[in-house]
Design a protein around this motif. Structure first.
Motif, PDB file in Angstrom:
ATOM      1  N   VAL A 103     -22.435 -31.259 -43.748  1.00  0.00           N
ATOM      2  CA  VAL A 103     -21.961 -32.253 -44.708  1.00  0.00           C
ATOM      3  C   VAL A 103     -22.809 -33.516 -44.558  1.00  0.00           C
ATOM      4  O   VAL A 103     -23.215 -33.878 -43.454  1.00  0.00           O
ATOM      5  CB  VAL A 103     -20.467 -32.586 -44.528  1.00  0.00           C
ATOM      6  CG1 VAL A 103     -19.601 -31.417 -44.923  1.00  0.00           C
ATOM      7  CG2 VAL A 103     -20.153 -33.010 -43.108  1.00  0.00           C
ATOM      8  N   TYR A 104     -23.055 -34.172 -45.682  1.00  0.00           N
ATOM      9  CA  TYR A 104     -23.931 -35.332 -45.715  1.00  0.00           C
ATOM     10  C   TYR A 104     -23.400 -36.318 -46.752  1.00  0.00           C
ATOM     11  O   TYR A 104     -22.828 -35.896 -47.754  1.00  0.00           O
ATOM     12  CB  TYR A 104     -25.358 -34.916 -46.102  1.00  0.00           C
ATOM     13  CG  TYR A 104     -25.847 -33.768 -45.259  1.00  0.00           C
ATOM     14  CD1 TYR A 104     -26.465 -34.006 -44.037  1.00  0.00           C
ATOM     15  CD2 TYR A 104     -25.641 -32.452 -45.655  1.00  0.00           C
ATOM     16  CE1 TYR A 104     -26.887 -32.952 -43.245  1.00  0.00           C
ATOM     17  CE2 TYR A 104     -26.054 -31.393 -44.865  1.00  0.00           C
ATOM     18  CZ  TYR A 104     -26.673 -31.649 -43.655  1.00  0.00           C
ATOM     19  OH  TYR A 104     -27.075 -30.614 -42.864  1.00  0.00           O
ATOM     20  N   ALA A 105     -23.613 -37.611 -46.521  1.00  0.00           N
ATOM     21  CA  ALA A 105     -23.184 -38.609 -47.499  1.00  0.00           C
ATOM     22  C   ALA A 105     -24.147 -39.791 -47.502  1.00  0.00           C
ATOM     23  O   ALA A 105     -24.665 -40.189 -46.457  1.00  0.00           O
ATOM     24  CB  ALA A 105     -21.772 -39.099 -47.193  1.00  0.00           C
ATOM     25  N   GLY A 119     -26.408 -46.702 -46.368  1.00  0.00           N
ATOM     26  CA  GLY A 119     -26.068 -45.824 -45.262  1.00  0.00           C
ATOM     27  C   GLY A 119     -26.257 -44.361 -45.575  1.00  0.00           C
ATOM     28  O   GLY A 119     -26.066 -43.930 -46.710  1.00  0.00           O
ATOM     29  N   LYS A 120     -26.678 -43.614 -44.545  1.00  0.00           N
ATOM     30  CA  LYS A 120     -26.809 -42.162 -44.633  1.00  0.00           C
ATOM     31  C   LYS A 120     -26.095 -41.578 -43.428  1.00  0.00           C
ATOM     32  O   LYS A 120     -26.364 -41.995 -42.296  1.00  0.00           O
ATOM     33  CB  LYS A 120     -28.280 -41.736 -44.594  1.00  0.00           C
ATOM     34  CG  LYS A 120     -29.097 -42.181 -45.786  1.00  0.00           C
ATOM     35  CD  LYS A 120     -30.540 -41.786 -45.644  1.00  0.00           C
ATOM     36  CE  LYS A 120     -30.701 -40.432 -46.169  1.00  0.00           C
ATOM     37  NZ  LYS A 120     -31.648 -40.028 -47.078  1.00  0.00           N
ATOM     38  N   VAL A 121     -25.183 -40.649 -43.676  1.00  0.00           N
ATOM     39  CA  VAL A 121     -24.466 -39.997 -42.584  1.00  0.00           C
ATOM     40  C   VAL A 121     -24.496 -38.499 -42.817  1.00  0.00           C
ATOM     41  O   VAL A 121     -24.705 -38.036 -43.940  1.00  0.00           O
ATOM     42  CB  VAL A 121     -23.007 -40.498 -42.469  1.00  0.00           C
ATOM     43  CG1 VAL A 121     -22.953 -42.005 -42.362  1.00  0.00           C
ATOM     44  CG2 VAL A 121     -22.166 -40.030 -43.637  1.00  0.00           C
ATOM     45  N   GLY A 122     -24.274 -37.751 -41.764  1.00  0.00           N
ATOM     46  CA  GLY A 122     -24.191 -36.314 -41.944  1.00  0.00           C
ATOM     47  C   GLY A 122     -24.473 -35.545 -40.681  1.00  0.00           C
ATOM     48  O   GLY A 122     -24.933 -36.096 -39.681  1.00  0.00           O
ATOM     49  N   SER A 123     -24.181 -34.253 -40.750  1.00  0.00           N
ATOM     50  CA  SER A 123     -24.415 -33.380 -39.615  1.00  0.00           C
ATOM     51  C   SER A 123     -24.409 -31.929 -40.056  1.00  0.00           C
ATOM     52  O   SER A 123     -23.679 -31.549 -40.975  1.00  0.00           O
ATOM     53  CB  SER A 123     -23.327 -33.590 -38.556  1.00  0.00           C
ATOM     54  OG  SER A 123     -23.561 -32.751 -37.449  1.00  0.00           O
ATOM     55  N   ASP A 155     -23.363 -48.582 -37.931  1.00  0.00           N
ATOM     56  CA  ASP A 155     -23.738 -48.291 -36.548  1.00  0.00           C
ATOM     57  C   ASP A 155     -23.189 -46.921 -36.174  1.00  0.00           C
ATOM     58  O   ASP A 155     -22.057 -46.574 -36.520  1.00  0.00           O
ATOM     59  CB  ASP A 155     -23.163 -49.342 -35.593  1.00  0.00           C
ATOM     60  CG  ASP A 155     -23.793 -50.706 -35.786  1.00  0.00           C
ATOM     61  OD1 ASP A 155     -24.996 -50.766 -36.113  1.00  0.00           O
ATOM     62  OD2 ASP A 155     -23.079 -51.712 -35.613  1.00  0.00           O
ATOM     63  N   TYR A 156     -23.979 -46.157 -35.429  1.00  0.00           N
ATOM     64  CA  TYR A 156     -23.629 -44.782 -35.056  1.00  0.00           C
ATOM     65  C   TYR A 156     -23.119 -44.719 -33.619  1.00  0.00           C
ATOM     66  O   TYR A 156     -23.626 -45.415 -32.746  1.00  0.00           O
ATOM     67  CB  TYR A 156     -24.861 -43.889 -35.194  1.00  0.00           C
ATOM     68  CG  TYR A 156     -24.663 -42.498 -34.660  1.00  0.00           C
ATOM     69  CD1 TYR A 156     -23.972 -41.550 -35.404  1.00  0.00           C
ATOM     70  CD2 TYR A 156     -25.153 -42.130 -33.417  1.00  0.00           C
ATOM     71  CE1 TYR A 156     -23.784 -40.272 -34.922  1.00  0.00           C
ATOM     72  CE2 TYR A 156     -24.967 -40.855 -32.925  1.00  0.00           C
ATOM     73  CZ  TYR A 156     -24.283 -39.929 -33.681  1.00  0.00           C
ATOM     74  OH  TYR A 156     -24.084 -38.661 -33.194  1.00  0.00           O
ATOM     75  N   SER A 163     -27.489 -38.435 -29.731  1.00  0.00           N
ATOM     76  CA  SER A 163     -28.193 -39.388 -30.593  1.00  0.00           C
ATOM     77  C   SER A 163     -27.889 -39.087 -32.059  1.00  0.00           C
ATOM     78  O   SER A 163     -27.470 -37.978 -32.413  1.00  0.00           O
ATOM     79  CB  SER A 163     -29.693 -39.350 -30.328  1.00  0.00           C
ATOM     80  OG  SER A 163     -30.184 -38.059 -30.553  1.00  0.00           O
ATOM     81  N   GLU A 164     -28.137 -40.076 -32.899  1.00  0.00           N
ATOM     82  CA  GLU A 164     -27.848 -39.952 -34.331  1.00  0.00           C
ATOM     83  C   GLU A 164     -28.666 -38.834 -34.958  1.00  0.00           C
ATOM     84  O   GLU A 164     -29.873 -38.750 -34.729  1.00  0.00           O
ATOM     85  CB  GLU A 164     -28.130 -41.272 -35.044  1.00  0.00           C
ATOM     86  CG  GLU A 164     -27.724 -41.280 -36.481  1.00  0.00           C
ATOM     87  CD  GLU A 164     -27.785 -42.654 -37.117  1.00  0.00           C
ATOM     88  OE1 GLU A 164     -27.338 -42.782 -38.267  1.00  0.00           O
ATOM     89  OE2 GLU A 164     -28.265 -43.595 -36.475  1.00  0.00           O
ATOM     90  N   PRO A 165     -28.015 -37.976 -35.745  1.00  0.00           N
ATOM     91  CA  PRO A 165     -28.754 -36.903 -36.414  1.00  0.00           C
ATOM     92  C   PRO A 165     -29.809 -37.457 -37.365  1.00  0.00           C
ATOM     93  O   PRO A 165     -29.596 -38.475 -38.011  1.00  0.00           O
ATOM     94  CB  PRO A 165     -27.666 -36.166 -37.214  1.00  0.00           C
ATOM     95  CG  PRO A 165     -26.382 -36.588 -36.630  1.00  0.00           C
ATOM     96  CD  PRO A 165     -26.601 -37.941 -36.043  1.00  0.00           C
ATOM     97  N   VAL A 166     -30.943 -36.809 -37.403  1.00  0.00           N
ATOM     98  CA  VAL A 166     -32.010 -37.195 -38.326  1.00  0.00           C
ATOM     99  C   VAL A 166     -31.710 -36.542 -39.665  1.00  0.00           C
ATOM    100  O   VAL A 166     -31.561 -35.325 -39.747  1.00  0.00           O
ATOM    101  CB  VAL A 166     -33.396 -36.757 -37.812  1.00  0.00           C
ATOM    102  CG1 VAL A 166     -34.469 -37.106 -38.820  1.00  0.00           C
ATOM    103  CG2 VAL A 166     -33.668 -37.393 -36.455  1.00  0.00           C
ATOM    104  N   LEU A 167     -31.597 -37.340 -40.710  1.00  0.00           N
ATOM    105  CA  LEU A 167     -31.242 -36.803 -42.031  1.00  0.00           C
ATOM    106  C   LEU A 167     -32.431 -36.898 -42.969  1.00  0.00           C
ATOM    107  O   LEU A 167     -33.217 -37.756 -42.925  1.00  0.00           O
ATOM    108  CB  LEU A 167     -30.067 -37.581 -42.618  1.00  0.00           C
ATOM    109  CG  LEU A 167     -28.813 -37.594 -41.748  1.00  0.00           C
ATOM    110  CD1 LEU A 167     -27.758 -38.489 -42.358  1.00  0.00           C
ATOM    111  CD2 LEU A 167     -28.265 -36.204 -41.556  1.00  0.00           C
TER     112      LEU A 167
END
Length: 167
Positions: A103-105, A119-123, A155-156, A163-167
């Motif tokens: 999932v990604y946003a 912002g970019k989030v996801g995994s 902030d992650y 570590s923060e996933p690279v998207l």
């Protein structure tokens, strides 16, 4: 003193909105929970206002645009929704996608007359994104990944220290 702080925290928690999957969420099988309003599907629109300006977010063939300005194109199941992450009492726009087992946003805010990606989030290997106040969170296995809006960025932090996933 500890007891007083604990009681205050418990009372504050009782007054907070619960982050629950609603009937609409279940019916639409959405994978992002807690947005103020949203559209889920392959094509459609979402009307919303920021201040005195009216906007129409459009999803057509994987492309997301707002008032005829393209924001992004992509693949997979898509949710377009609104939520105020920045705390300015104006909704920010969320474009979330589910693809390849993850999932990604992307989060956009309206500033200086245009939509800006903030912002970019996801995994990968994740099923859903939860939204609560200024936080987007994803459960990945036993770890909780969270992105919290502070000042002017997300902030992650991960409960497992990853570590923060690279998207």
């Amino acid at each position: 003193m500890k007891r007083l702080i604990t009681i205050i925290c418990l009372l504050a928690g009782l007054t907070a909105n619960a982050q629950m999957r609603t009937y609409s969420d279940n019916e639409s099988k959405t994978f992002i929970i807690g947005l103020e309003s949203y559209f889920y599907g392959e094509n459609g629109t979402l009307d919303f206002s920021v201040g005195n300006a009216d906007f129409k977010a459009l999803l057509a063939s994987g492309t997301v645009s707002v008032n005829d300005t393209e924001l992004e194109a992509g693949e997979g199941a898509t949710v377009i929704g609104t939520h105020d992450f920045t705390g300015n009492r104006a909704p920010d726009l969320v474009v979330a996608r589910k693809k390849d087992g993850g999932v990604y946003a992307n989060v956009y805010t309206f500033a200086d007359g245009k939509w800006k990606l903030v912002g970019k989030v996801g995994s990968t290997e994740a099923e859903e994104i939860r939204v609560f106040r200024q936080v987007l969170s994803i459960r990945k296995g036993s770890a909780l990944l969270s992105w919290t809006w502070h000042g002017n960025k997300f902030d992650y932090k991960a409960s497992d220290g990853s570590s923060e996933p690279v998207l």
